[in-house]
Design a protein around this motif. Structure first.
Motif, PDB file in Angstrom:
ATOM      1  N   ASP A 183      -2.755  23.817 -15.137  1.00  0.00           N
ATOM      2  CA  ASP A 183      -2.412  25.225 -15.108  1.00  0.00           C
ATOM      3  C   ASP A 183      -1.646  25.537 -13.825  1.00  0.00           C
ATOM      4  O   ASP A 183      -1.956  24.994 -12.761  1.00  0.00           O
ATOM      5  CB  ASP A 183      -3.691  26.054 -15.187  1.00  0.00           C
ATOM      6  N   SER A 184      -0.655  26.417 -13.905  1.00  0.00           N
ATOM      7  CA  SER A 184       0.171  26.703 -12.726  1.00  0.00           C
ATOM      8  C   SER A 184      -0.613  27.405 -11.621  1.00  0.00           C
ATOM      9  O   SER A 184      -0.178  27.426 -10.472  1.00  0.00           O
ATOM     10  CB  SER A 184       1.381  27.542 -13.120  1.00  0.00           C
ATOM     11  N   SER A 185      -1.761  27.946 -11.927  1.00  0.00           N
ATOM     12  CA  SER A 185      -2.591  28.575 -10.894  1.00  0.00           C
ATOM     13  C   SER A 185      -3.531  27.563 -10.231  1.00  0.00           C
ATOM     14  O   SER A 185      -4.282  27.924  -9.328  1.00  0.00           O
ATOM     15  CB  SER A 185      -3.407  29.722 -11.500  1.00  0.00           C
ATOM     16  N   SER A 186      -3.467  26.316 -10.662  1.00  0.00           N
ATOM     17  CA  SER A 186      -4.330  25.279 -10.099  1.00  0.00           C
ATOM     18  C   SER A 186      -3.973  25.013  -8.642  1.00  0.00           C
ATOM     19  O   SER A 186      -2.810  25.069  -8.239  1.00  0.00           O
ATOM     20  CB  SER A 186      -4.175  23.991 -10.912  1.00  0.00           C
ATOM     21  N   ALA A 187      -4.989  24.714  -7.845  1.00  0.00           N
ATOM     22  CA  ALA A 187      -4.774  24.415  -6.431  1.00  0.00           C
ATOM     23  C   ALA A 187      -3.996  23.114  -6.247  1.00  0.00           C
ATOM     24  O   ALA A 187      -3.405  22.884  -5.185  1.00  0.00           O
ATOM     25  CB  ALA A 187      -6.115  24.326  -5.716  1.00  0.00           C
ATOM     26  N   LEU A 188      -3.963  22.270  -7.263  1.00  0.00           N
ATOM     27  CA  LEU A 188      -3.242  21.003  -7.181  1.00  0.00           C
ATOM     28  C   LEU A 188      -1.746  21.223  -6.969  1.00  0.00           C
ATOM     29  O   LEU A 188      -1.078  20.426  -6.325  1.00  0.00           O
ATOM     30  CB  LEU A 188      -3.492  20.188  -8.461  1.00  0.00           C
ATOM     31  N   HIS A 189      -1.218  22.327  -7.483  1.00  0.00           N
ATOM     32  CA  HIS A 189       0.217  22.621  -7.345  1.00  0.00           C
ATOM     33  C   HIS A 189       0.614  22.874  -5.894  1.00  0.00           C
ATOM     34  O   HIS A 189       1.790  22.763  -5.550  1.00  0.00           O
ATOM     35  CB  HIS A 189       0.600  23.836  -8.207  1.00  0.00           C
ATOM     36  N   LEU A 221       0.832  -1.205   0.000  1.00  0.00           N
ATOM     37  CA  LEU A 221       0.000   0.000   0.000  1.00  0.00           C
ATOM     38  C   LEU A 221       0.866   1.255   0.000  1.00  0.00           C
ATOM     39  O   LEU A 221       0.595   2.206  -0.756  1.00  0.00           O
ATOM     40  CB  LEU A 221      -0.927  -0.006   1.219  1.00  0.00           C
ATOM     41  N   THR A 222       1.926   1.254   0.795  1.00  0.00           N
ATOM     42  CA  THR A 222       2.839   2.398   0.834  1.00  0.00           C
ATOM     43  C   THR A 222       3.498   2.608  -0.523  1.00  0.00           C
ATOM     44  O   THR A 222       3.589   3.740  -1.011  1.00  0.00           O
ATOM     45  CB  THR A 222       3.914   2.191   1.919  1.00  0.00           C
ATOM     46  N   ALA A 223       3.949   1.535  -1.149  1.00  0.00           N
ATOM     47  CA  ALA A 223       4.590   1.635  -2.464  1.00  0.00           C
ATOM     48  C   ALA A 223       3.605   2.165  -3.502  1.00  0.00           C
ATOM     49  O   ALA A 223       3.969   2.999  -4.339  1.00  0.00           O
ATOM     50  CB  ALA A 223       5.130   0.277  -2.892  1.00  0.00           C
ATOM     51  N   ALA A 224       2.362   1.714  -3.446  1.00  0.00           N
ATOM     52  CA  ALA A 224       1.352   2.190  -4.401  1.00  0.00           C
ATOM     53  C   ALA A 224       1.070   3.672  -4.191  1.00  0.00           C
ATOM     54  O   ALA A 224       0.930   4.427  -5.169  1.00  0.00           O
ATOM     55  CB  ALA A 224       0.070   1.369  -4.261  1.00  0.00           C
ATOM     56  N   LEU A 225       0.993   4.111  -2.936  1.00  0.00           N
ATOM     57  CA  LEU A 225       0.741   5.525  -2.661  1.00  0.00           C
ATOM     58  C   LEU A 225       1.909   6.407  -3.103  1.00  0.00           C
ATOM     59  O   LEU A 225       1.699   7.464  -3.699  1.00  0.00           O
ATOM     60  CB  LEU A 225       0.458   5.729  -1.178  1.00  0.00           C
ATOM     61  N   VAL A 226       3.133   5.963  -2.831  1.00  0.00           N
ATOM     62  CA  VAL A 226       4.311   6.723  -3.253  1.00  0.00           C
ATOM     63  C   VAL A 226       4.380   6.788  -4.772  1.00  0.00           C
ATOM     64  O   VAL A 226       4.657   7.846  -5.358  1.00  0.00           O
ATOM     65  CB  VAL A 226       5.603   6.110  -2.656  1.00  0.00           C
ATOM     66  N   PHE A 227       4.093   5.686  -5.443  1.00  0.00           N
ATOM     67  CA  PHE A 227       4.105   5.658  -6.904  1.00  0.00           C
ATOM     68  C   PHE A 227       3.061   6.613  -7.476  1.00  0.00           C
ATOM     69  O   PHE A 227       3.345   7.378  -8.407  1.00  0.00           O
ATOM     70  CB  PHE A 227       3.856   4.237  -7.417  1.00  0.00           C
ATOM     71  N   THR A 228       1.872   6.602  -6.916  1.00  0.00           N
ATOM     72  CA  THR A 228       0.802   7.473  -7.405  1.00  0.00           C
ATOM     73  C   THR A 228       1.157   8.942  -7.182  1.00  0.00           C
ATOM     74  O   THR A 228       0.982   9.779  -8.070  1.00  0.00           O
ATOM     75  CB  THR A 228      -0.527   7.133  -6.698  1.00  0.00           C
ATOM     76  N   TYR A 229       1.668   9.253  -5.998  1.00  0.00           N
ATOM     77  CA  TYR A 229       2.054  10.633  -5.687  1.00  0.00           C
ATOM     78  C   TYR A 229       3.158  11.106  -6.625  1.00  0.00           C
ATOM     79  O   TYR A 229       3.074  12.187  -7.206  1.00  0.00           O
ATOM     80  CB  TYR A 229       2.507  10.724  -4.230  1.00  0.00           C
ATOM     81  N   TYR A 230       4.203  10.298  -6.788  1.00  0.00           N
ATOM     82  CA  TYR A 230       5.336  10.692  -7.630  1.00  0.00           C
ATOM     83  C   TYR A 230       4.918  10.815  -9.090  1.00  0.00           C
ATOM     84  O   TYR A 230       5.333  11.742  -9.781  1.00  0.00           O
ATOM     85  CB  TYR A 230       6.497   9.704  -7.484  1.00  0.00           C
ATOM     86  N   THR A 231       4.104   9.889  -9.569  1.00  0.00           N
ATOM     87  CA  THR A 231       3.647   9.948 -10.960  1.00  0.00           C
ATOM     88  C   THR A 231       2.823  11.207 -11.203  1.00  0.00           C
ATOM     89  O   THR A 231       2.996  11.889 -12.221  1.00  0.00           O
ATOM     90  CB  THR A 231       2.822   8.695 -11.303  1.00  0.00           C
ATOM     91  N   THR A 232       1.955  11.525 -10.276  1.00  0.00           N
ATOM     92  CA  THR A 232       1.164  12.745 -10.409  1.00  0.00           C
ATOM     93  C   THR A 232       2.070  13.967 -10.390  1.00  0.00           C
ATOM     94  O   THR A 232       1.906  14.893 -11.193  1.00  0.00           O
ATOM     95  CB  THR A 232       0.134  12.840  -9.262  1.00  0.00           C
ATOM     96  N   TRP A 233       3.040  13.978  -9.500  1.00  0.00           N
ATOM     97  CA  TRP A 233       3.947  15.104  -9.342  1.00  0.00           C
ATOM     98  C   TRP A 233       4.824  15.306 -10.579  1.00  0.00           C
ATOM     99  O   TRP A 233       4.944  16.402 -11.107  1.00  0.00           O
ATOM    100  CB  TRP A 233       4.785  14.858  -8.113  1.00  0.00           C
ATOM    101  N   ALA A 234       5.440  14.236 -11.053  1.00  0.00           N
ATOM    102  CA  ALA A 234       6.446  14.361 -12.105  1.00  0.00           C
ATOM    103  C   ALA A 234       5.865  14.333 -13.517  1.00  0.00           C
ATOM    104  O   ALA A 234       6.403  14.980 -14.411  1.00  0.00           O
ATOM    105  CB  ALA A 234       7.483  13.252 -11.962  1.00  0.00           C
ATOM    106  N   ILE A 235       4.780  13.606 -13.721  1.00  0.00           N
ATOM    107  CA  ILE A 235       4.277  13.412 -15.081  1.00  0.00           C
ATOM    108  C   ILE A 235       2.990  14.185 -15.356  1.00  0.00           C
ATOM    109  O   ILE A 235       2.856  14.829 -16.400  1.00  0.00           O
ATOM    110  CB  ILE A 235       4.084  11.908 -15.363  1.00  0.00           C
ATOM    111  N   LEU A 236       2.048  14.147 -14.437  1.00  0.00           N
ATOM    112  CA  LEU A 236       0.750  14.754 -14.706  1.00  0.00           C
ATOM    113  C   LEU A 236       0.677  16.237 -14.362  1.00  0.00           C
ATOM    114  O   LEU A 236      -0.064  16.988 -14.985  1.00  0.00           O
ATOM    115  CB  LEU A 236      -0.345  14.002 -13.938  1.00  0.00           C
ATOM    116  N   LEU A 237       1.427  16.687 -13.361  1.00  0.00           N
ATOM    117  CA  LEU A 237       1.339  18.065 -12.900  1.00  0.00           C
ATOM    118  C   LEU A 237       1.643  19.110 -13.975  1.00  0.00           C
ATOM    119  O   LEU A 237       0.987  20.159 -13.997  1.00  0.00           O
ATOM    120  CB  LEU A 237       2.239  18.259 -11.686  1.00  0.00           C
ATOM    121  N   PRO A 238       2.597  18.880 -14.878  1.00  0.00           N
ATOM    122  CA  PRO A 238       2.860  19.899 -15.906  1.00  0.00           C
ATOM    123  C   PRO A 238       1.652  20.177 -16.810  1.00  0.00           C
ATOM    124  O   PRO A 238       1.582  21.238 -17.436  1.00  0.00           O
ATOM    125  CB  PRO A 238       4.015  19.315 -16.721  1.00  0.00           C
ATOM    126  N   PHE A 239       0.706  19.265 -16.897  1.00  0.00           N
ATOM    127  CA  PHE A 239      -0.444  19.465 -17.765  1.00  0.00           C
ATOM    128  C   PHE A 239      -1.528  20.323 -17.104  1.00  0.00           C
ATOM    129  O   PHE A 239      -2.467  20.744 -17.769  1.00  0.00           O
ATOM    130  CB  PHE A 239      -1.039  18.117 -18.191  1.00  0.00           C
TER     131      PHE A 239
END
Length: 82
Positions: free
Chosen positions: A28-34, A8-26
């Motif tokens: 808008d920089s003003s998005s609350a997700l940043h 579960l920890t590995a899955a959560l870290v993978f999801t967080y990192y993937t969102t951070w490194a791959i999905l976040l650039p798509f």
């Protein structure tokens, strides 16, 4: 139980990192997700640091083990010749 927690920890870290490194650039920089992620340069620097530390630890362990085995073999030879 422990294996499930580790998975579960590995899955959560993978999801967080993937969102951070791959999905976040798509997004808008003003998005609350940043607000939930550190700066993007850390997406490279942090795993690189972990990789270097991990490989160094493995190298030290292998080197220490080889030196210990050589000492043990040298001591056997000394006892045999004495």
């Amino acid at each position: 139980m422990l294996g499930g927690i580790m998975l579960l920890t590995a899955a959560l870290v993978f999801t967080y990192y993937t969102t951070w490194a791959i999905l976040l650039p798509f997004f808008d920089s003003s998005s609350a997700l940043h607000d939930y992620f550190p700066a993007r340069e850390w997406a490279i620097q942090l795993p690189l640091f972990v990789l270097i530390v991990g490989l160094s630890a493995i190298g030290f362990f292998v080197g220490f083990t080889i030196m210990k085995e050589k000492r043990k073999a040298a001591q056997k030879i000394r006892l045999r010749t004495a």
